[in-house]
Design a protein around this motif. Structure first.
Motif, PDB file in Angstrom:
ATOM      1  N   ILE A 128       2.424  -6.377 -15.076  1.00  0.00           N
ATOM      2  CA  ILE A 128       1.436  -5.312 -15.186  1.00  0.00           C
ATOM      3  C   ILE A 128       0.334  -5.837 -16.088  1.00  0.00           C
ATOM      4  N   ARG A 182      -7.699   9.499  -7.053  1.00  0.00           N
ATOM      5  CA  ARG A 182      -6.468   9.119  -7.782  1.00  0.00           C
ATOM      6  C   ARG A 182      -5.223   9.646  -7.100  1.00  0.00           C
ATOM      7  N   ALA A 222       0.138   6.541  -2.498  1.00  0.00           N
ATOM      8  CA  ALA A 222       0.373   5.194  -1.955  1.00  0.00           C
ATOM      9  C   ALA A 222       1.356   4.415  -2.826  1.00  0.00           C
ATOM     10  N   LEU A 223       1.240   4.548  -4.150  1.00  0.00           N
ATOM     11  CA  LEU A 223       2.162   3.846  -5.051  1.00  0.00           C
ATOM     12  C   LEU A 223       3.584   4.403  -4.947  1.00  0.00           C
ATOM     13  N   ARG A 224       3.716   5.728  -4.765  1.00  0.00           N
ATOM     14  CA  ARG A 224       5.065   6.300  -4.577  1.00  0.00           C
ATOM     15  C   ARG A 224       5.690   5.787  -3.281  1.00  0.00           C
ATOM     16  N   ASP A 225       4.886   5.733  -2.217  1.00  0.00           N
ATOM     17  CA  ASP A 225       5.376   5.204  -0.943  1.00  0.00           C
ATOM     18  C   ASP A 225       5.755   3.730  -1.098  1.00  0.00           C
ATOM     19  N   ALA A 226       4.911   2.956  -1.798  1.00  0.00           N
ATOM     20  CA  ALA A 226       5.212   1.535  -2.031  1.00  0.00           C
ATOM     21  C   ALA A 226       6.505   1.382  -2.815  1.00  0.00           C
ATOM     22  N   ALA A 227       6.714   2.235  -3.829  1.00  0.00           N
ATOM     23  CA  ALA A 227       7.938   2.163  -4.639  1.00  0.00           C
ATOM     24  C   ALA A 227       9.172   2.381  -3.769  1.00  0.00           C
ATOM     25  N   GLU A 244      -3.685  -3.865 -12.677  1.00  0.00           N
ATOM     26  CA  GLU A 244      -2.997  -4.567 -11.599  1.00  0.00           C
ATOM     27  C   GLU A 244      -1.490  -4.505 -11.797  1.00  0.00           C
ATOM     28  N   TYR A 245      -0.804  -4.192 -10.722  1.00  0.00           N
ATOM     29  CA  TYR A 245       0.648  -4.289 -10.659  1.00  0.00           C
ATOM     30  C   TYR A 245       0.928  -5.428  -9.685  1.00  0.00           C
ATOM     31  N   ILE A 298      -4.127   7.353  -4.423  1.00  0.00           N
ATOM     32  CA  ILE A 298      -3.567   6.127  -4.991  1.00  0.00           C
ATOM     33  C   ILE A 298      -2.136   6.384  -5.445  1.00  0.00           C
ATOM     34  N   ALA A 299      -1.917   7.513  -6.119  1.00  0.00           N
ATOM     35  CA  ALA A 299      -0.574   7.860  -6.592  1.00  0.00           C
ATOM     36  C   ALA A 299       0.385   8.005  -5.415  1.00  0.00           C
TER      37      ALA A 299
END
Length: 80
Positions: free
Chosen positions: A55, A15, A21-26, A73-74, A18-19
């Motif tokens: 979402i 996790r 990666a999502l912060r980088d994507a944001a 899914e986002y 994943i978090a």
């Protein structure tokens, strides 16, 4: 409308990864340009100022085993 997958990657990771990666994507989405990097490929996309954002949380049940799994899914969509 025919679908053309331009980039896809899938793997089991903790996790925390994943978090991250999502912060980088944001951060990339906020800047307007997103670069996706996989094992042997790289793809960059420009996200418009006001795309559609969805979402979705699903519970799916295997019809043969009865096993349940969840999908979170986002999704960001836009037209050219």
């Amino acid at each position: 409308m025919p679908e053309e997958i331009l980039f896809k990657t899938e793997e089991r990771v903790p996790r925390t990864e994943i978090a991250d990666a999502l912060r980088d994507a944001a951060d990339q989405i906020e800047s307007g340009d997103v670069t996706l990097v996989g094992d042997a490929e790289e793809r960059t996309a420009t996200v418009p100022e006001r795309p559609r954002f969805e979402i979705e949380l699903e519970r799916l049940t295997d019809s043969e085993t009865g096993e349940q799994r969840y999908e979170l899914e986002y999704e960001i969509r836009w037209s050219k």
